[in-house]
Design an enzyme around this catalytic site. Structure first.
Site, PDB file in Angstrom:
ATOM      1  N   ASP A   1      -6.828  -4.653   1.825  1.00  0.00           N
ATOM      2  CA  ASP A   1      -5.889  -4.402   2.916  1.00  0.00           C
ATOM      3  C   ASP A   1      -4.692  -3.610   2.395  1.00  0.00           C
ATOM      4  OD1 ASP A   1      -7.518  -5.916   4.530  1.00  0.00           O
ATOM      5  OD2 ASP A   1      -6.369  -7.761   4.218  1.00  0.00           O
ATOM      6  N   ARG A   2      -3.989  -3.019   3.321  1.00  0.00           N
ATOM      7  CA  ARG A   2      -2.839  -2.191   2.941  1.00  0.00           C
ATOM      8  C   ARG A   2      -1.818  -2.962   2.094  1.00  0.00           C
ATOM      9  NH1 ARG A   2      -0.158   1.888   7.236  1.00  0.00           N
ATOM     10  NH2 ARG A   2       1.495   2.697   5.931  1.00  0.00           N
TER      11      ARG A   2
END
Ligand code: URA
Length: 240
Positions: free
Chosen positions: A104-105
């Site tokens: 994920d970011r």
């Protein structure tokens, strides 16, 4: 046997047109002789090549271990946000590398970046059950039987049943989670199903690869030969 200009181009040494020019100008030697015809066929694995006088090392594929920094997208390009490829050298980018798998970011940690599509595909294939281990911090209190539920296969978001996974509670809101799948936001959703909220997530292992602790967040290095051998070994059995 492959065309000389194609071999050089495959290594990110320049565009095909630029390389053809340089070859014609005499910038390239193969096995000790200047070769001026870009279409000359060579065996890239065995030829001794120099470019502008410097030895040219041919590698069929490139494999990078990155310690992903928070804020980077796991994508090859994005119109707005920086990706994990932003800032990599042109010679590597021109090879067509991509992140093998997703974080994920806001997640950090081990990410494999490569141009070896077959190996990436096999490492990510659900049927291979390649293990991924994450160190997490979480808020809240996990159910007393959380580790047991993970081991049996926890149900997330009401209906999705995960494969058995390992949850090791480390105390002080920290834990280690090992999964063999790659569902969307998987670890965050598993922890949520057990009563917690992930506030930090770092991938420490991906199959045989272990995050190199000397890499700062955002840092990367090429995989060592033994690491490449290990990832090829676990994908070997399904190669044709
Ligand atoms: N699981 C998640 O929830 N996020 C990640 O980035 C990786 C695994």
């Amino acid at each position: 046997m492959e065309r000389l200009d194609k071999v050089l181009g495959s290594q990110g040494a320049g565009t095909r047109r630029e390389l053809q020019e340089r070859i014609r100008r005499g910038a390239v030697t193969v096995d000790g002789r200047i070769v001026r015809r870009p279409e000359t066929k060579i065996d890239p694995e065995n030829a001794r090549i120099t470019l502008d006088g410097a030895p040219f090392v041919y590698r069929k594929y490139v494999y990078l271990m990155m310690n992903k920094a928070p804020g980077l997208l796991c994508a090859t390009r994005d119109p707005e946000a920086p990706t994990v490829l932003t800032g990599l050298p042109e010679t590597i980018l021109r090879r067509g590398v991509f992140p093998a798998g997703r974080l994920d970011r806001d997640s950090v940690g081990l990410l494999l970046i490569t141009d070896d599509g077959d190996t990436a595909h096999l490492l990510l294939s659900p049927s291979r059950h390649v293990k991924k281990t994450y160190f997490i911090r979480y808020d809240g209190t996990l159910d007393a039987d959380a580790a047991g539920r993970f081991a049996e296969g926890i149900r997330i978001d009401g209906d999705e049943l995960c494969l058995p996974a390992e949850l090791v509670l480390l105390g002080d809101g920290e834990a280690r989670v090992t999964v063999t799948e790659g569902r969307y936001h998987q670890v965050k959703r598993m922890i949520a199903a057990a009563g917690g909220t992930v506030t930090f997530l770092r991938r420490e292992r991906f199959g045989p690869l272990v995050l190199d602790e000397t890499l700062a967040e955002g840092g990367w290095r090429e995989l060592y030969e033994d690491e490449i051998a290990q990832i090829r070994e676990i994908t070997r059995k399904t190669r044709g």
